[in-house]
Every structure is written in structure tokens, then in C-alpha cells.
Design an enzyme around this catalytic site. Structure first.
Site, PDB file in Angstrom:
ATOM      1  CB  ILE A 137      -1.136  -0.024   1.221  1.00  0.00           C
ATOM      2  CG1 ILE A 137      -0.340  -0.060   2.491  1.00  0.00           C
ATOM      3  CG2 ILE A 137      -2.089  -1.166   0.849  1.00  0.00           C
ATOM      4  CD1 ILE A 137      -1.141  -0.035   3.636  1.00  0.00           C
ATOM      5  CG  ASP A 138       0.004   4.324  -2.553  1.00  0.00           C
ATOM      6  OD1 ASP A 138       0.573   3.616  -3.234  1.00  0.00           O
ATOM      7  OD2 ASP A 138      -0.977   5.100  -3.076  1.00  0.00           O
TER       8      ASP A 138
END
Length: 303
Positions: A137-138
Site C-alpha cells: 500500500i502507498d
């Protein structure tokens, strides 16, 4: 038999009789060819307590035991960093990643990453493992990240991921009022011109599908639940910009940061079948403090 401390075991069922152990593992349990080749090296396969070859044929009631676990040298340095563990067993580690932390070390962020924290956690337990995140995930997305603790678990979850058997749920706040109560976005995604980071909706990009559902409408924002049916980089962020409702705080994709410091997105749930038992497992990450504070702000605008 001098058995290793941890084995993967399966008792053959009536439909397995007459089939090679190799075929059972490949077709019934989706073992990768690479993993099966590794099992052929050394005494890693036993049937009813005796060493066996994978090419032997089994019969109902046989207990097939495999040595899947071995010492591995970590490829990144461990660090003594905070780690919010949601779940851990011999096969998996699930953590709640905080905002601002990168999942894997890179040139820009060589240290203080989730990978460094995970390896450090295992080193303190006396475990030598490779770092194998199932998904990323970012940096500024909070929430669930699942890490495989061995090659078998990684391969099994990768197989589920490729076939859409893993369910990922996110929660986010977008700008503007979304009129539809629910819907889907099916726009393909590719690289934006002259950028190695930013993506955009592109007719010749990779197919991407995001389901959304409205949870609450505010005066100038909407709280949404997202379910990813594909896992493209920045998928939710790109799709939100594309349908005219960028994530609050996501200035890379058209969002404003006037009253929120990062894109308002949280990886809230990850559901799959356990690689060893086959039983359903659901990992949930609690809502972070900054998003709870954002809700208070949005409610204030409604007054």
C-alpha cells in the site's frame, strides 16, 4: 525418523488413491513447480514417517509430511521499530502500517520502512526469514499489510491473489457529494506522460475494477467503502480522480490538502484462505486517529 520441528501434513483422501504425491500437491494444493523442485532436494518428503519420493503413488489414509521451512538469510537489515501486529502464526504476519511508512526499502527510503521493522521483529524472536509482503500500500495509506513467513505461504497467497480469491476492502473520504449509493469503476490504468510515479486512466492501460459504496454523505465530502477486484498501483486514487471525486488530501490526483495532510485512504480489511489450513481468515485494521479527527472536521462543516 529425525523429523524437523515444523511440518506441513496432509492425510490422503479416497480420491487421492493411485495418484502421485507430486500430482496431488500440484493440482489439489496448487504448489508451484519451483517449490516442488525444492522439495526434491534432500529428504524433505515423508509418508507415514518414512522418506518418500514425490513420484510415488499414494493411497487413502497415507500421511504425507513435507519440510517446507528452512533458515533463510534476510536480504534487508532489521531495525528496532514500532510494529502494530494484527495477526501472526508460523505462516503469516499481518500488521497495521502507519501513515508515512514505506512498505519496502528503496533508494529514497532505505531505512525506517515496514520491511526493516518486520525483519527486526523476527530477529528479536530468533527467526531468520526473507521479507515477502503479499501486497503493498502507498506510503501515506494506512492499514493492513500481510507478509508471508515462508516460500510456501507466499506462493499460496500469490495464487489466490492472481485468481481474485483475496478480498481487499478500503475506506476513504472523497471530495464532493457522490450521488450514486453504489457502483463500479472499470477504467484501465496506465502511466501518466513523463512520470514514473503518477498513473492515469488510459484506454490502452491495464484493466482495473473498483467497487464503491457510500457510507455517509457530508456537505462537501463523501465517506466511501472500496472493494478492489484488481490491484493496480494507485488504483483507488486514479479511479476517484477519474470519476470526479478525488480523495481528500491527495494532491497528486487532484485532491486538496487544505484541511488534511495526506490522502484519506485506509486499508481496512484483508480476507483470504489460510495457506496451511484452508480456513477463511479475516484481518482488520482499526481506523487511524487522523481519519477519526477528519470525521469530526467534516461533521463540523455540516452544522
Amino acid at each position: 525418523m529425525n523429523t524437523p520441528p515444523t511440518l506441513w501434513e496432509y492425510r490422503l483422501q479416497p480420491e487421492d488413491s493411485g495418484h502421485k504425491y507430486l500430482s496431488i500437491l500440484l493440482h489439489k494444493f496448487h504448489f508451484s513447480v519451483k517449490l516442488l523442485q525444492r522439495l526434491k532436494q534432500g529428504e524433505r518428503v515423508w509418508v507415514n514417517g518414512n522418506f518418500s519420493y514425490l513420484t510415488a503413488r499414494g493411497k487413502e489414509g497415507d500421511m504425507l509430511s513435507l519440510q517446507l521451512f528452512s533458515e533463510e538469510e534476510a536480504s534487508i537489515p532489521g531495525e528496532n521499530l514500532p510494529l502494530d501486529i494484527l495477526y501472526e502464526d508460523d505462516y503469516l504476519l499481518a500488521v497495521n502500517k502507519p501513515v508515512g511508512q514505506v512498505v519496502h526499502p528503496n533508494r529514497r527510503y532505505p531505512t525506517n520502512t515496514l520491511g526493516n521493522a518486520v525483519i527486526g521483529h523476527w530477529e528479536r524472536k530468533g527467526e531468520n526469514r526473507l521479507y515477502r509482503p503479499i501486497h503493498r500500500i502507498d506510503r501515506n495509506t494506512s492499514g493492513v499489510v500481510v507478509i508471508a513467513k515462508n516460500q510456501f505461504a507466499h506462493q499460496q497467497l500469490a495464487w489466490q491473489l492472481e485468481r481474485g480469491h483475496i478480498h481487499k476492502r478500503y475506506h476513504g473520504f472523497v471530495q464532493g457529494v457522490v450521488q450514486e449509493n453504489q457502483g463500479s469503476i472499470d477504467d484501465s490504468i496506465g502511466f501518466a506522460p513523463n512520470s514514473f510515479i503518477k498513473r492515469q486512466i488510459h484506454p490502452h492501460g491495464m484493466s482495473a475494477r473498483t467497487l464503491f459504496r457510500v457510507l455517509h454523505r457530508y456537505t462537501s465530502a463523501t465517506f466511501l467503502e472500496f472493494i478492489l477486484e484488481t490491484g493496480r498501483t494507485h488504483q483507488i486514487r486514479v479511479h476517484c480522480e477519474g470519476f470526479g471525486h478525488p480523495l481528500i488530501g491527495d494532491d497528486l490526483y487532484g485532491g486538496t490538502r487544505i484541511f488534511f495532510h495526506r490522502h484519506a485512504l485506509h486499508s481496512s480489511m484483508y480476507a483470504f484462505l489460510h495457506p496451511a489450513t484452508g480456513l477463511p481468515i479475516v484481518i482488520r485494521a482499526p481506523f487511524p486517529k487522523d481519519l477519526r479527527e477528519l470525521i469530526i472536521k467534516l461533521r463540523g462543516f455540516d452544522i
